[in-house]
Design a protein around this motif. Structure first.
Motif, short mmCIF file in Angstrom:
data_model
loop_
_atom_site.label_atom_id
_atom_site.label_comp_id
_atom_site.label_asym_id
_atom_site.label_seq_id
_atom_site.Cartn_x
_atom_site.Cartn_y
_atom_site.Cartn_z
N THR A 177 4.12 10.15 -9.51
CA THR A 177 3.38 10.76 -10.49
C THR A 177 3.00 12.07 -10.76
N GLU A 178 2.19 12.43 -9.48
CA GLU A 178 1.85 14.09 -9.06
C GLU A 178 2.45 14.77 -9.15
N LEU A 179 3.76 14.49 -8.26
CA LEU A 179 4.74 15.56 -9.11
C LEU A 179 6.07 15.70 -10.18
N ASP A 180 5.98 14.25 -10.97
CA ASP A 180 7.02 14.61 -12.12
C ASP A 180 5.76 15.59 -12.80
N ASN A 181 4.22 15.01 -12.78
CA ASN A 181 3.21 15.81 -13.25
C ASN A 181 3.27 17.50 -13.22
N ASN A 182 2.93 18.11 -12.38
CA ASN A 182 3.60 18.89 -11.20
C ASN A 182 5.06 19.60 -12.70
N TYR A 183 5.40 19.32 -12.14
CA TYR A 183 6.91 19.56 -12.56
C TYR A 183 6.82 19.60 -13.98
N GLU A 184 6.38 18.69 -14.35
CA GLU A 184 6.26 18.90 -16.12
C GLU A 184 5.53 20.29 -16.83
N ASN A 196 0.81 -1.34 0.30
CA ASN A 196 0.02 -0.08 0.27
C ASN A 196 0.61 1.61 0.18
N LYS A 197 1.71 1.31 0.67
CA LYS A 197 2.81 2.14 1.08
C LYS A 197 3.62 2.82 -1.11
N GLU A 198 3.95 1.63 -1.12
CA GLU A 198 5.09 1.40 -2.39
C GLU A 198 3.66 2.29 -3.36
N LYS A 199 1.92 1.37 -3.35
CA LYS A 199 1.80 2.01 -4.71
C LYS A 199 1.10 4.37 -4.30
N GLN A 200 1.07 3.97 -2.43
CA GLN A 200 0.70 5.68 -2.33
C GLN A 200 2.05 6.50 -3.17
N LEU A 201 3.16 6.20 -2.94
CA LEU A 201 4.62 6.36 -3.40
C LEU A 201 4.39 6.97 -4.93
N ALA A 202 3.82 5.79 -5.65
CA ALA A 202 4.02 5.63 -6.55
C ALA A 202 3.04 7.07 -7.65
#
Length: 239
Positions: free
Chosen positions: A43-50, A33-39
Protein backbone atom coordinates in the motif's frame (compact mmCIF):
# COMPACT_ATOMS: atom_id res chain seq x y z
CA UNK A 1 9.61 -51.90 32.56
CA UNK A 2 6.00 -51.15 31.77
CA UNK A 3 6.43 -47.63 33.18
CA UNK A 4 9.39 -47.01 30.93
CA UNK A 5 7.36 -48.17 27.96
CA UNK A 6 4.48 -45.90 28.93
CA UNK A 7 6.88 -42.97 29.26
CA UNK A 8 8.31 -43.70 25.84
CA UNK A 9 4.86 -43.82 24.33
CA UNK A 10 3.95 -40.52 26.03
CA UNK A 11 7.08 -38.84 24.72
CA UNK A 12 6.44 -40.21 21.25
CA UNK A 13 2.85 -38.92 21.26
CA UNK A 14 3.99 -35.50 22.54
CA UNK A 15 6.74 -35.14 19.96
CA UNK A 16 4.70 -36.26 17.00
CA UNK A 17 1.28 -34.74 17.83
CA UNK A 18 1.39 -31.86 20.34
CA UNK A 19 4.66 -30.26 19.17
CA UNK A 20 3.80 -30.31 15.44
CA UNK A 21 0.38 -28.76 16.16
CA UNK A 22 2.01 -26.02 18.25
CA UNK A 23 4.70 -25.38 15.64
CA UNK A 24 2.11 -25.30 12.87
CA UNK A 25 -0.02 -22.79 14.79
CA UNK A 26 3.06 -20.64 15.47
CA UNK A 27 4.09 -20.78 11.81
CA UNK A 28 0.56 -19.88 10.68
CA UNK A 29 0.60 -16.79 12.90
CA UNK A 30 4.03 -15.77 11.61
CA UNK A 31 2.89 -16.15 8.00
CA UNK A 32 -0.23 -14.07 8.73
CA UNK A 33 1.90 -11.33 10.29
CA UNK A 34 4.28 -11.34 7.34
CA UNK A 35 1.38 -11.14 4.89
CA UNK A 36 -0.04 -8.20 6.84
CA UNK A 37 3.33 -6.42 6.76
CA UNK A 38 3.66 -7.10 3.03
CA UNK A 39 0.17 -5.68 2.43
CA UNK A 40 1.10 -2.52 4.35
CA UNK A 41 4.35 -2.19 2.40
CA UNK A 42 2.51 -2.71 -0.90
CA UNK A 43 0.00 0.00 0.00
CA UNK A 44 2.84 2.38 0.88
CA UNK A 45 4.64 1.57 -2.36
CA UNK A 46 1.47 2.11 -4.39
CA UNK A 47 0.83 5.44 -2.67
CA UNK A 48 4.41 6.55 -3.26
CA UNK A 49 4.17 5.53 -6.91
CA UNK A 50 0.90 7.40 -7.38
CA UNK A 51 2.53 10.54 -5.99
CA UNK A 52 5.51 10.06 -8.30
CA UNK A 53 3.23 9.44 -11.28
CA UNK A 54 1.17 12.50 -10.42
CA UNK A 55 4.29 14.67 -10.23
CA UNK A 56 5.82 13.36 -13.46
CA UNK A 57 2.65 13.82 -15.51
CA UNK A 58 1.97 17.19 -13.89
CA UNK A 59 5.45 18.38 -14.87
CA UNK A 60 4.92 17.15 -18.43
CA UNK A 61 1.56 18.92 -18.71
CA UNK A 62 3.02 22.15 -17.35
CA UNK A 63 5.96 22.01 -19.75
CA UNK A 64 4.01 21.34 -22.95
CA UNK A 65 1.32 23.87 -22.00
CA UNK A 66 4.03 26.50 -22.21
CA UNK A 67 6.16 25.21 -25.06
CA UNK A 68 3.38 24.01 -27.36
CA UNK A 69 1.39 27.21 -26.99
CA UNK A 70 3.82 29.94 -28.09
CA UNK A 71 4.12 31.13 -24.49
CA UNK A 72 7.86 30.58 -24.03
CA UNK A 73 9.31 32.69 -26.83
CA UNK A 74 12.85 31.62 -25.92
CA UNK A 75 11.85 28.02 -26.68
CA UNK A 76 9.93 28.20 -29.98
CA UNK A 77 7.68 25.20 -30.68
CA UNK A 78 7.94 23.11 -33.88
CA UNK A 79 6.29 24.74 -36.90
CA UNK A 80 3.93 23.02 -39.31
CA UNK A 81 4.89 22.26 -42.90
CA UNK A 82 1.90 24.23 -44.20
CA UNK A 83 3.02 27.43 -42.48
CA UNK A 84 3.44 29.43 -45.71
CA UNK A 85 0.05 28.34 -46.99
CA UNK A 86 -1.59 29.34 -43.72
CA UNK A 87 0.28 32.65 -43.61
CA UNK A 88 -1.00 33.55 -47.08
CA UNK A 89 -4.52 33.32 -45.66
CA UNK A 90 -3.61 35.91 -43.05
CA UNK A 91 -3.54 33.38 -40.23
CA UNK A 92 -1.31 34.29 -37.29
CA UNK A 93 1.44 32.38 -35.50
CA UNK A 94 -0.65 30.43 -33.00
CA UNK A 95 -2.04 28.35 -35.86
CA UNK A 96 1.45 27.64 -37.23
CA UNK A 97 2.43 25.47 -34.27
CA UNK A 98 2.72 21.74 -34.94
CA UNK A 99 1.06 20.73 -31.67
CA UNK A 100 1.03 16.91 -32.21
CA UNK A 101 4.74 17.01 -33.01
CA UNK A 102 5.40 19.23 -30.01
CA UNK A 103 3.53 16.95 -27.60
CA UNK A 104 5.15 13.74 -28.83
CA UNK A 105 8.63 15.27 -29.03
CA UNK A 106 8.57 16.48 -25.45
CA UNK A 107 7.15 13.18 -24.24
CA UNK A 108 9.95 11.25 -25.93
CA UNK A 109 12.55 13.69 -24.58
CA UNK A 110 11.21 13.55 -21.01
CA UNK A 111 13.46 10.86 -19.53
CA UNK A 112 11.73 11.25 -16.18
CA UNK A 113 8.52 9.82 -17.67
CA UNK A 114 10.38 6.53 -18.10
CA UNK A 115 10.05 6.11 -14.36
CA UNK A 116 6.39 5.37 -14.98
CA UNK A 117 5.30 1.77 -15.06
CA UNK A 118 5.25 0.50 -18.67
CA UNK A 119 1.44 0.20 -18.70
CA UNK A 120 1.07 3.77 -17.40
CA UNK A 121 3.56 5.12 -19.94
CA UNK A 122 1.71 3.47 -22.82
CA UNK A 123 -1.60 4.70 -21.44
CA UNK A 124 -0.25 8.25 -21.28
CA UNK A 125 1.10 7.92 -24.82
CA UNK A 126 -2.34 6.92 -26.13
CA UNK A 127 -4.04 9.81 -24.34
CA UNK A 128 -1.52 12.28 -25.72
CA UNK A 129 -2.33 10.96 -29.20
CA UNK A 130 -6.06 11.47 -28.54
CA UNK A 131 -5.45 15.05 -27.36
CA UNK A 132 -3.35 15.68 -30.47
CA UNK A 133 -6.19 14.52 -32.73
CA UNK A 134 -8.72 16.61 -30.83
CA UNK A 135 -6.55 19.73 -31.10
CA UNK A 136 -6.10 19.18 -34.84
CA UNK A 137 -9.89 19.19 -35.22
CA UNK A 138 -10.24 22.29 -33.07
CA UNK A 139 -7.45 24.00 -34.98
CA UNK A 140 -9.28 23.45 -38.26
CA UNK A 141 -12.50 24.76 -36.72
CA UNK A 142 -10.77 27.87 -35.35
CA UNK A 143 -9.03 28.54 -38.69
CA UNK A 144 -12.35 28.40 -40.48
CA UNK A 145 -13.86 30.68 -37.86
CA UNK A 146 -10.89 33.06 -38.26
CA UNK A 147 -11.17 33.18 -42.05
CA UNK A 148 -14.95 33.57 -42.04
CA UNK A 149 -15.08 36.14 -39.24
CA UNK A 150 -14.62 39.34 -41.35
CA UNK A 151 -17.37 38.20 -43.73
CA UNK A 152 -19.71 37.23 -40.90
CA UNK A 153 -19.40 40.56 -39.08
CA UNK A 154 -19.63 42.47 -42.37
CA UNK A 155 -23.07 40.96 -42.86
CA UNK A 156 -24.01 41.48 -39.21
CA UNK A 157 -22.03 44.32 -37.56
CA UNK A 158 -23.92 43.72 -34.30
CA UNK A 159 -21.64 40.70 -33.78
CA UNK A 160 -18.60 42.96 -33.49
CA UNK A 161 -17.24 43.28 -29.94
CA UNK A 162 -16.97 46.54 -28.08
CA UNK A 163 -13.40 47.79 -27.97
CA UNK A 164 -11.59 47.23 -24.70
CA UNK A 165 -11.75 50.49 -22.78
CA UNK A 166 -8.01 50.87 -22.26
CA UNK A 167 -6.87 49.42 -25.58
CA UNK A 168 -4.80 51.55 -27.95
CA UNK A 169 -7.57 51.74 -30.64
CA UNK A 170 -10.12 52.89 -28.06
CA UNK A 171 -7.75 55.56 -26.73
CA UNK A 172 -6.84 56.70 -30.25
CA UNK A 173 -10.48 56.98 -31.27
CA UNK A 174 -11.28 58.95 -28.14
CA UNK A 175 -8.48 61.41 -28.89
CA UNK A 176 -9.31 61.59 -32.60
CA UNK A 177 -13.02 62.20 -32.26
CA UNK A 178 -13.86 65.43 -34.04
CA UNK A 179 -10.39 65.60 -35.60
CA UNK A 180 -11.08 63.11 -38.37
CA UNK A 181 -14.10 62.61 -40.58
CA UNK A 182 -16.98 60.45 -39.44
CA UNK A 183 -16.22 58.10 -42.30
CA UNK A 184 -12.59 57.65 -41.22
CA UNK A 185 -13.67 57.27 -37.61
CA UNK A 186 -16.20 54.55 -38.47
CA UNK A 187 -13.75 52.72 -40.74
CA UNK A 188 -10.98 52.74 -38.12
CA UNK A 189 -13.38 51.67 -35.37
CA UNK A 190 -14.74 48.85 -37.49
CA UNK A 191 -11.25 47.62 -38.44
CA UNK A 192 -10.15 47.73 -34.79
CA UNK A 193 -13.18 45.72 -33.71
CA UNK A 194 -12.54 43.11 -36.42
CA UNK A 195 -8.92 42.77 -35.26
CA UNK A 196 -10.06 42.46 -31.68
CA UNK A 197 -12.52 39.73 -32.71
CA UNK A 198 -9.75 37.88 -34.54
CA UNK A 199 -7.51 38.14 -31.48
CA UNK A 200 -10.34 36.64 -29.44
CA UNK A 201 -10.43 33.65 -31.81
CA UNK A 202 -6.68 33.21 -31.37
CA UNK A 203 -7.17 33.43 -27.60
CA UNK A 204 -9.91 30.83 -27.77
CA UNK A 205 -7.59 28.45 -29.60
CA UNK A 206 -4.87 29.04 -27.00
CA UNK A 207 -7.50 28.20 -24.39
CA UNK A 208 -8.39 25.06 -26.36
CA UNK A 209 -4.75 23.99 -26.22
CA UNK A 210 -4.48 24.58 -22.48
CA UNK A 211 -7.73 22.80 -21.64
CA UNK A 212 -7.05 19.78 -23.85
CA UNK A 213 -3.52 19.35 -22.53
CA UNK A 214 -4.77 19.69 -18.95
CA UNK A 215 -7.42 17.04 -19.67
CA UNK A 216 -4.62 14.45 -19.99
CA UNK A 217 -4.76 14.37 -16.19
CA UNK A 218 -8.38 13.22 -16.02
CA UNK A 219 -8.26 11.03 -19.11
CA UNK A 220 -5.27 9.09 -17.89
CA UNK A 221 -5.36 8.75 -14.15
CA UNK A 222 -8.71 9.69 -12.64
CA UNK A 223 -8.04 7.57 -9.56
CA UNK A 224 -4.86 9.39 -8.59
CA UNK A 225 -4.49 12.56 -6.58
CA UNK A 226 -4.91 16.00 -8.15
CA UNK A 227 -1.95 16.79 -10.36
CA UNK A 228 0.15 19.76 -9.27
CA UNK A 229 -0.52 21.50 -12.59
CA UNK A 230 -3.59 23.58 -11.89
CA UNK A 231 -2.15 25.89 -9.29
CA UNK A 232 1.05 26.48 -11.24
CA UNK A 233 -0.41 27.71 -14.52
CA UNK A 234 1.04 31.19 -15.09
CA UNK A 235 -1.70 32.77 -17.20
CA UNK A 236 -5.42 32.89 -17.80
CA UNK A 237 -7.54 33.53 -20.86
CA UNK A 238 -10.40 35.97 -20.90
CA UNK A 239 -10.95 36.67 -24.58
Amino acid sequence: MSQVGLLAVTIFIYLYTVVPVYEKDKLTKEIANKEKQLAIMKTELDNNYEQLRSRLIGDYIYLVSLRCNAIQTNMPPPIRNDRQEIRQLGITNIFHIDIPNCLSTHMSAAKALRKLRPADYEHLKKKVAIVSETLELKRNQRIKEYIDYPKVVAKNPNLLPELYEFSYPASWLKQSKGKISDEEYTRYENDAKVKQGLLAIEGNFMKDIVEEIASIQNKSFSNSEQLPFAGRFPFQFNP
